[in-house]
Design a protein around this motif. Structure first.
Motif, PDB file in Angstrom:
ATOM      1  N   PHE A 205       0.817  -1.223   0.000  1.00 44.40           N
ATOM      2  CA  PHE A 205       0.000   0.000   0.000  1.00 44.40           C
ATOM      3  C   PHE A 205       0.851   1.272   0.000  1.00 44.40           C
ATOM      4  CE2 PHE A 205      -3.137  -3.018   1.714  1.00 44.40           C
ATOM      5  CZ  PHE A 205      -4.187  -2.746   0.857  1.00 44.40           C
ATOM      6  N   VAL A 206       2.179   1.117   0.051  1.00 44.07           N
ATOM      7  CA  VAL A 206       3.033   2.302   0.164  1.00 44.07           C
ATOM      8  C   VAL A 206       3.636   2.630  -1.201  1.00 44.07           C
ATOM      9  CG1 VAL A 206       4.950   3.354   1.407  1.00 44.07           C
ATOM     10  CG2 VAL A 206       3.600   1.556   2.520  1.00 44.07           C
ATOM     11  N   ASP A 207       3.377   3.837  -1.676  1.00 42.06           N
ATOM     12  CA  ASP A 207       3.940   4.261  -2.963  1.00 42.06           C
ATOM     13  C   ASP A 207       5.444   4.471  -2.852  1.00 42.06           C
ATOM     14  OD1 ASP A 207       1.685   4.277  -4.600  1.00 42.06           O
ATOM     15  OD2 ASP A 207       1.012   6.185  -3.752  1.00 42.06           O
ATOM     16  N   GLY A 208       6.106   4.475  -3.984  1.00 42.97           N
ATOM     17  CA  GLY A 208       7.522   4.825  -4.024  1.00 42.97           C
ATOM     18  C   GLY A 208       8.416   3.691  -3.576  1.00 42.97           C
ATOM     19  N   GLU A 209       9.478   4.044  -2.862  1.00 38.62           N
ATOM     20  CA  GLU A 209      10.481   3.068  -2.439  1.00 38.62           C
ATOM     21  C   GLU A 209      10.680   3.138  -0.926  1.00 38.62           C
ATOM     22  OE1 GLU A 209      13.960   4.041  -4.673  1.00 38.62           O
ATOM     23  OE2 GLU A 209      13.059   3.426  -6.572  1.00 38.62           O
ATOM     24  N   ALA A 210      11.191   2.051  -0.370  1.00 41.44           N
ATOM     25  CA  ALA A 210      11.361   1.978   1.091  1.00 41.44           C
ATOM     26  C   ALA A 210      12.450   2.929   1.580  1.00 41.44           C
ATOM     27  CB  ALA A 210      11.680   0.546   1.506  1.00 41.44           C
ATOM     28  N   GLY A 211      13.451   3.196   0.755  1.00 41.94           N
ATOM     29  CA  GLY A 211      14.574   4.029   1.194  1.00 41.94           C
ATOM     30  C   GLY A 211      15.736   3.160   1.640  1.00 41.94           C
ATOM     31  N   CYS A 375       8.264  -1.313  -1.376  1.00 40.84           N
ATOM     32  CA  CYS A 375       7.093  -0.489  -1.692  1.00 40.84           C
ATOM     33  C   CYS A 375       6.733  -0.724  -3.164  1.00 40.84           C
ATOM     34  CB  CYS A 375       7.389   0.968  -1.389  1.00 40.84           C
ATOM     35  SG  CYS A 375       7.775   1.241   0.357  1.00 40.84           S
ATOM     36  N   ARG A 376       5.711  -0.019  -3.614  1.00 38.13           N
ATOM     37  CA  ARG A 376       5.134  -0.354  -4.931  1.00 38.13           C
ATOM     38  C   ARG A 376       6.139  -0.255  -6.082  1.00 38.13           C
ATOM     39  NH1 ARG A 376      -0.533  -0.768  -4.638  1.00 38.13           N
ATOM     40  NH2 ARG A 376      -0.882  -0.457  -6.852  1.00 38.13           N
ATOM     41  N   ASP A 377       6.979   0.788  -6.070  1.00 38.92           N
ATOM     42  CA  ASP A 377       7.928   0.913  -7.193  1.00 38.92           C
ATOM     43  C   ASP A 377       8.914  -0.252  -7.220  1.00 38.92           C
ATOM     44  OD1 ASP A 377       6.672   3.173  -7.970  1.00 38.92           O
ATOM     45  OD2 ASP A 377       8.274   4.572  -7.391  1.00 38.92           O
ATOM     46  N   GLU A 378       9.296  -0.708  -6.036  1.00 41.35           N
ATOM     47  CA  GLU A 378      10.222  -1.837  -5.968  1.00 41.35           C
ATOM     48  C   GLU A 378       9.538  -3.130  -6.426  1.00 41.35           C
ATOM     49  OE1 GLU A 378      12.794  -1.093  -2.097  1.00 41.35           O
ATOM     50  OE2 GLU A 378      10.865  -0.074  -2.036  1.00 41.35           O
ATOM     51  N   LEU A 379       8.276  -3.299  -6.023  1.00 49.86           N
ATOM     52  CA  LEU A 379       7.526  -4.485  -6.473  1.00 49.86           C
ATOM     53  C   LEU A 379       7.439  -4.491  -8.000  1.00 49.86           C
ATOM     54  CD1 LEU A 379       4.707  -4.461  -3.772  1.00 49.86           C
ATOM     55  CD2 LEU A 379       6.339  -6.323  -4.129  1.00 49.86           C
ATOM     56  N   LYS A 380       7.163  -3.306  -8.560  1.00 46.94           N
ATOM     57  CA  LYS A 380       7.057  -3.238 -10.029  1.00 46.94           C
ATOM     58  C   LYS A 380       8.360  -3.654 -10.697  1.00 46.94           C
ATOM     59  CE  LYS A 380       3.625   0.429  -9.901  1.00 46.94           C
ATOM     60  NZ  LYS A 380       3.430   1.880  -9.939  1.00 46.94           N
ATOM     61  N   ARG A 381       9.474  -3.169 -10.131  1.00 47.45           N
ATOM     62  CA  ARG A 381      10.773  -3.540 -10.728  1.00 47.45           C
ATOM     63  C   ARG A 381      10.999  -5.040 -10.639  1.00 47.45           C
ATOM     64  NH1 ARG A 381      14.844   0.502  -7.918  1.00 47.45           N
ATOM     65  NH2 ARG A 381      16.448  -0.504  -9.167  1.00 47.45           N
ATOM     66  N   ARG A 398      -4.877 -10.144   4.746  1.00 50.74           N
ATOM     67  CA  ARG A 398      -5.734 -10.378   3.570  1.00 50.74           C
ATOM     68  C   ARG A 398      -5.727  -9.173   2.627  1.00 50.74           C
ATOM     69  NH1 ARG A 398      -6.194 -14.417   1.019  1.00 50.74           N
ATOM     70  NH2 ARG A 398      -7.860 -14.496  -0.480  1.00 50.74           N
ATOM     71  N   ARG A 399      -5.872  -7.956   3.228  1.00 53.07           N
ATOM     72  CA  ARG A 399      -5.968  -6.750   2.388  1.00 53.07           C
ATOM     73  C   ARG A 399      -4.673  -6.534   1.604  1.00 53.07           C
ATOM     74  NH1 ARG A 399      -3.972  -2.127   5.485  1.00 53.07           N
ATOM     75  NH2 ARG A 399      -2.937  -3.001   7.297  1.00 53.07           N
ATOM     76  N   HIS A 400      -3.528  -6.860   2.210  1.00 51.85           N
ATOM     77  CA  HIS A 400      -2.255  -6.711   1.483  1.00 51.85           C
ATOM     78  C   HIS A 400      -2.210  -7.687   0.306  1.00 51.85           C
ATOM     79  CE1 HIS A 400      -1.025  -5.397   5.642  1.00 51.85           C
ATOM     80  NE2 HIS A 400      -0.498  -4.429   4.945  1.00 51.85           N
TER      81      HIS A 400
END
Ligand SMILES: [Zn+2]
Ligand SMILES: [Zn+2]
Length: 474
Positions: A205-211, A375-381, A398-400
């Motif tokens: 659910f978190v946009d961008g990257e973890a850092g 986070c989402r950008d990392e998942l996409k990569r 479940r929601r995740h």
């Protein structure tokens, strides 16, 4: 003549799907009546307000215990408690060989030694990027980055296709300890063809990257020189990069480091055993640190989650025999609030504030902590690199998992399936689908006694006695 049953490749989570914690994943290969199994991770979860008196919760191994002779091995991806914490409790019921990289193996041996199992349980130490061959499974470790040394993804090759089991990961370009994420290995696996990717969903659910850990280093390098008085810093003991950052910042500012809390000391030893935490001064025992001037010490403490018996709670209560904090001192929380721990953390911070201690937390000091999960950008990569045919989200509530399914579909993954603990997902042949259901309960550890969830030890004893007597009547 009847057709022989075909070989199948199945994935069966018995913990960690629909919850964050207690990871316990199985892969099975062969015809339904004669499968061979590998176990990936065997972790615990911790009790909270909903389970009074229960400190530790284990996945119930009932299903696989019945097939214990067909378990070829237990492979541990990394040393977090939600991945290895149940080994010492449940190994006697599975009795399969254990495989781990050196840092994880070090901590595993400690656990087995405490449980008096070190002789019985064989641990095979696997080098980073090493390969384990177990019957129809060929498992190659892939170096990832996370919030602990030696996080490994697993490329599990079988005659029916390859699974990329990510374990916990993020893409940290500068993790401070260990190598960066092995993008090349994942891309090559993608070229070769990935049937399914079983993947971490924690931060979907978190946009961008973890850092990066290096960003936290920059933040703490800026903060620590400004602090006056005694300084305490709390972080997860297993985050050796964070420990390293705090230790070096302390030393650069003339502060000796004192480790407070058993797991901090154990993790430092594990880190040193694999060549980490090099070139730092010896740690000073707490009984000596109290004689140093206030500006000459930094206490690195366990207990960032408000755990009642951990070091920081005892300091806040004024019951620690050697470590005292008061007006003009500072406490850094280089950690996040794990959901469920809000109340104990707030209580701990209120007690410290009441002593006059200034608090530095993620809330008021961004950059004091980064997450270890993608986070989402990392998942996409990761999806672009691995290009799986099937997405199997795990390591999430479940929601995740459902959000992760939606993300995978957006990324054009042909199939995505969010399992529940106990769902036996056939990955091949044919469409991925749930083909069977296995029992997947939880076991509560209360004062060292293991009972089934909602179970009552006394009731079970009485029932066993009655069963015996009934047998006698028949
Ligand atoms: Zn985990
Ligand atoms: Zn982890």
């Amino acid at each position: 003549m009847t057709q022989p049953e075909p070989d199948e490749l199945v994935f069966l989570p018995l913990g960690g799907s629909n919850e964050i914690g207690m990871n316990f994943n199985l892969y099975g290969f062969g015809p339904a009546h004669a499968r061979k199994w590998i176990v990936v991770d065997l972790g615990v979860t911790f009790g909270d307000q909903t389970t009074p008196g229960v400190e530790i919760i284990l996945p119930d191994p009932e299903f696989i215990e019945e097939h214990a002779k067909d378990i070829l091995g237990i492979v541990l991806t990394h040393a977090h408690e939600d991945h290895i914490g149940a080994v010492a409790w449940l190994w006697p019921r599975l009795k399969a060989p254990l495989f781990a990289t050196p840092f994880t193996a070090f901590l595993l041996r400690e656990k087995l030694r405490e449980a008096d199992l070190l002789e019985a349980a064989a641990i095979t130490e696997v080098p980073l990027n090493g390969t384990i061959r177990l019957g129809p499974f060929e498992i190659t470790l892939i170096t990832l980055t996370h919030s602990i040394p030696e996080p490994n993804g697993l490329a599990i090759r079988t005659p029916l296709g390859t699974v990329l089991h990510t374990g916990d990961w993020k893409i940290d370009p500068d993790p401070l300890t260990g190598a960066v994420t092995d993008e090349g290995a994942i891309r090559r696996l993608g070229d070769e063809g990935v049937l399914a990717m079983v993947c971490d969903s924690t931060n979907v659910f978190v946009d961008g990257e973890a850092g990066s850990e290096s960003e936290v280093r920059a933040t703490l390098d800026g903060l620590i020189p400004q602090l006056k008085g005694r300084v305490a810093a709390a972080c997860f003991a297993s985050n050796v990069a964070r420990m390293d950052t705090i230790i070096r910042a302390a030393e650069a500012n003339g502060r000796r480091v004192c480790l407070v809390g058993r797991s901090m000391i154990r993790m430092a030893a594990a880190a040193k055993s694999v060549g980490l935490l090099q070139g730092v001064r010896d740690f000073i025992p707490d009984s000596e640190a109290k004689h140093l001037p206030d500006a000459g010490v930094l206490y690195l403490c366990t207990g960032s989650q408000g755990e009642p018996r951990a070091a920081l709670a005892r300091v806040a209560d004024g019951t620690h025999p050697h470590v005292k904090l008061g007006a003009g001192d500072a406490c850094i929380f280089s950690s996040r609030v794990i959901p469920g721990n809000e109340v104990p953390i707030r209580n701990l911070q209120n007690k410290l504030a009441d002593l006059g201690v200034r608090l530095y937390t993620e809330r008021d000091h961004p950059g004091i902590h980064v997450s270890g999960h993608p986070c989402r950008d990392e998942l996409k990569r990761m999806y672009q690199w691995a290009r799986p045919q099937i997405a199997v989200p795990t390591h999430g509530e479940r929601r995740h998992l459902l959000e992760h399914v939606a993300l995978a579909k957006d990324l054009q993954v042909p199939q995505a399936i969010a399992p529940r603990n106990g769902d036996m997902v056939r990955l091949a042949p044919g469409m991925a689908m749930v083909v069977d259901e296995a029992p997947a309960g939880r076991l509560y550890v209360d004062a060292g006694v293991v009972t089934p969830e909602n179970g009552d030890a006394l009731f079970l004893e009485v029932k066993a006695l009655m069963d015996e007597q009934l047998k006698g009547l028949l």
